[in-house]
Design a protein around this motif. Structure first.
Motif, PDB file in Angstrom:
ATOM      1  N   ASN A  65     -16.273 -46.420  39.476  1.00 49.44           N
ATOM      2  CA  ASN A  65     -17.629 -47.026  38.653  1.00 49.44           C
ATOM      3  C   ASN A  65     -17.537 -46.238  37.414  1.00 49.44           C
ATOM      4  O   ASN A  65     -17.976 -45.005  37.391  1.00 49.44           O
ATOM      5  N   PRO A  66     -17.135 -46.870  36.392  1.00 42.48           N
ATOM      6  CA  PRO A  66     -16.915 -46.189  35.082  1.00 42.48           C
ATOM      7  C   PRO A  66     -18.238 -45.929  34.094  1.00 42.48           C
ATOM      8  O   PRO A  66     -18.012 -45.979  33.145  1.00 42.48           O
ATOM      9  N   ASP A  67     -19.463 -46.122  34.826  1.00 42.08           N
ATOM     10  CA  ASP A  67     -20.584 -46.003  33.938  1.00 42.08           C
ATOM     11  C   ASP A  67     -20.654 -44.728  33.626  1.00 42.08           C
ATOM     12  O   ASP A  67     -20.392 -43.673  33.860  1.00 42.08           O
ATOM     13  N   VAL A  68     -21.127 -44.652  32.191  1.00 46.20           N
ATOM     14  CA  VAL A  68     -21.087 -43.480  31.248  1.00 46.20           C
ATOM     15  C   VAL A  68     -21.981 -42.510  32.092  1.00 46.20           C
ATOM     16  O   VAL A  68     -21.483 -41.318  31.795  1.00 46.20           O
ATOM     17  N   ARG A  69     -23.183 -43.052  32.779  1.00 40.83           N
ATOM     18  CA  ARG A  69     -23.985 -41.834  33.250  1.00 40.83           C
ATOM     19  C   ARG A  69     -23.409 -41.159  34.331  1.00 40.83           C
ATOM     20  O   ARG A  69     -23.503 -39.924  34.505  1.00 40.83           O
ATOM     21  N   VAL A  70     -22.444 -41.985  35.105  1.00 46.64           N
ATOM     22  CA  VAL A  70     -21.779 -41.059  36.258  1.00 46.64           C
ATOM     23  C   VAL A  70     -20.760 -40.422  35.680  1.00 46.64           C
ATOM     24  O   VAL A  70     -20.532 -39.023  35.975  1.00 46.64           O
ATOM     25  N   ILE A  71     -19.915 -40.737  34.439  1.00 49.02           N
ATOM     26  CA  ILE A  71     -19.133 -39.948  33.892  1.00 49.02           C
ATOM     27  C   ILE A  71     -19.615 -38.513  33.427  1.00 49.02           C
ATOM     28  O   ILE A  71     -19.259 -37.647  33.607  1.00 49.02           O
ATOM     29  N   GLU A  72     -20.716 -38.698  32.674  1.00 46.70           N
ATOM     30  CA  GLU A  72     -21.513 -37.618  32.249  1.00 46.70           C
ATOM     31  C   GLU A  72     -21.908 -36.649  33.082  1.00 46.70           C
ATOM     32  O   GLU A  72     -21.932 -35.381  33.007  1.00 46.70           O
ATOM     33  N   ARG A  73     -22.430 -37.153  34.101  1.00 48.14           N
ATOM     34  CA  ARG A  73     -22.922 -36.329  35.195  1.00 48.14           C
ATOM     35  C   ARG A  73     -21.693 -35.476  36.041  1.00 48.14           C
ATOM     36  O   ARG A  73     -21.653 -34.087  36.119  1.00 48.14           O
TER      37      ARG A  73
END
Ligand SMILES: Cc1ncc(COP(=O)(O)O)c(C=O)c1O
Length: 399
Positions: A65-73
């Motif tokens: 799941n490459p969603d930016v919010r996942v990456i940032e968390r």
């Protein structure tokens, strides 16, 4: 809800109540299908992984799941990253991730991708064949390589064998090749298969790695990396081992490993899968040759690609009618777009109803296409209180 792990006192995954999902769907305002994500669960899963595998550094496989919010968390929690392509690496760089903390685990990479990743700062890359080693050598002799070895994927719901991974004899040949030429072969990796429900696979993988580490040392190489890959499962409809059980098996298997070898893992599904529900609607129903069919606005091409390999998801609704077997299909005109056969669902489901799919955060939006003009599912974050209150939920429900 089949949320019990089977181990007393441990609840896996942490529950995101269906009530919250129903309430969000009922508010309207978000076109279906969409993922409703409780990003705190991602944080909790990182804690779980670290508790079960102390000393093992997680590198998130962002393909899940490459969603930016996942990456940032994940970045904020000190998690590192694994990429399969330059596009993924560029996404990470745009999120402020230092490429020196990223590994490139795709065993077969375009020459240009190797070059660009090296220029951006990635130092460590997977290989599983002499041809790839030669390609890497054309970019730089300083790239550190880890060898993907084949291992058992028996009992994994999404096996990853065959396409990648050298056999033990091929690995021996690669080790000899690198030793003879002074190439920077620094470690080993394996993947037990995604959604791995068989503890033995971790044991077998580590055992195989120990054997190859001995060979590396015999040949004068100094191994410093063991990458256990991903495969850690989440709860769907079949029983899974808990992270605690996996941790126990891994710790036991790692006994005797040279302390100079850093151990890392590449969890994808485990960190994001159960943070999201897919909210979808019934497009229509039909009776064909006496059997009921249900058509959803999510399909194999818009997010449920794993159903093409018989991957099973739970489906929940707001209906309470008698359960009846239904064939569940996606909205496209492709006859391959059939998600489930004989799924027991309320007979009174009808067009427009919501259907909720738990634990759908991994390999759904990442796989989705706009085939037939159907829109990509978006991901919406659920506003919720933080981890402290969730801790209480776990304790009170686990007993
Ligand atoms: C090299 C590699 N690492 C990690 C993963 C993540 O696996 P999982 O999502 O099962 O944890 C994958 C999945 O395809 C992979 O190919």
């Amino acid at each position: 809800m089949p949320y019990s792990s089977g181990i007393a006192g441990v609840y896996e995954p942490p529950p995101l109540p269906i009530g919250a999902v129903r309430a969000h769907a009922a508010q309207g305002g978000t076109p279906t299908p969409y993922l409703l994500c409780d990003i705190d669960i991602v944080e909790l899963k990182v804690q779980r992984l670290r508790d079960a595998l102390p000393g093992v550094t997680p590198y998130y496989a962002m393909k899940a799941n490459p969603d930016v919010r996942v990456i940032e968390r994940l970045k904020s929690l000190g998690v590192h990253f694994e990429v399969a392509s330059i596009h993924e690496l560029e996404m990470l760089a745009n999120c402020g991730v230092d490429p020196r903390e990223v590994i490139f685990s795709n065993p077969i990479k375009p020459l240009e991708a190797i070059r660009r990743a090296w220029e951006m700062g990635v130092t460590t890359m997977a290989v599983d064949d002499l041809d790839e080693i030669a390609k890497i050598g054309r970019v730089s002799g300083d790239i550190r390589m880890y060898l993907r070895m084949e291992t058992s994927n028996t009992g994994s719901d999404w096996p990853l064998t065959g396409k990648f991974g050298s056999s033990i004899s091929e690995a021996m040949e690669i080790i000899d090749h690198c030793a003879d030429r002074g190439l920077k072969l620094i470690g080993l990796t394996f993947h037990v298969g995604s959604q791995c429900r068989n503890l033995d696979n971790w044991h077998t993988g580590i055992e195989g790695a120990q054997l190859l580490f001995s060979r590396m040392r015999e040949r004068g190489l100094a191994p410093s990396l063991l990458n256990m890959g991903g495969g850690f499962p989440i709860q769907h409809t079949r029983p899974i081992p808990t992270m605690a059980e996996i941790g126990h098996t891994v710790q036991k298997s790692l006994a005797g490993l040279d302390p100079g070898i850093q151990v890392i893992a590449e969890p994808g599904r485990y960190l994001v899968g159960d943070s999201c529900w897919m909210v979808t609607r019934v497009v229509g129903t039909a009776t064909r040759k006496g059997r009921r069919w249900l058509y959803l606005d999510i399909g194999a091409f818009t997010g449920l690609a794993e159903t093409l390999e018989k991957f099973d998801y739970e489906l929940l609704s707001d209906r309470e009618g008698r359960l009846t077997p239904m064939t569940v299909a996606g909205p496209s005109c492709d006859t391959a777009d059939v998600l489930f056969e004989e799924k027991m669902l309320p007979e009174d489901l009808e067009a427009g109803d919501f259907v909720y799919i738990p634990n759908a955060g991994a390999y759904t939006t990442a796989y989705a296409s706009t085939f037939n003009g159907f829109p990509l599912p978006g991901m919406v974050l659920l506003e919720r209180s933080g981890l402290a209150s969730r801790g209480k939920v776990e304790q009170t429900t686990a007993g």
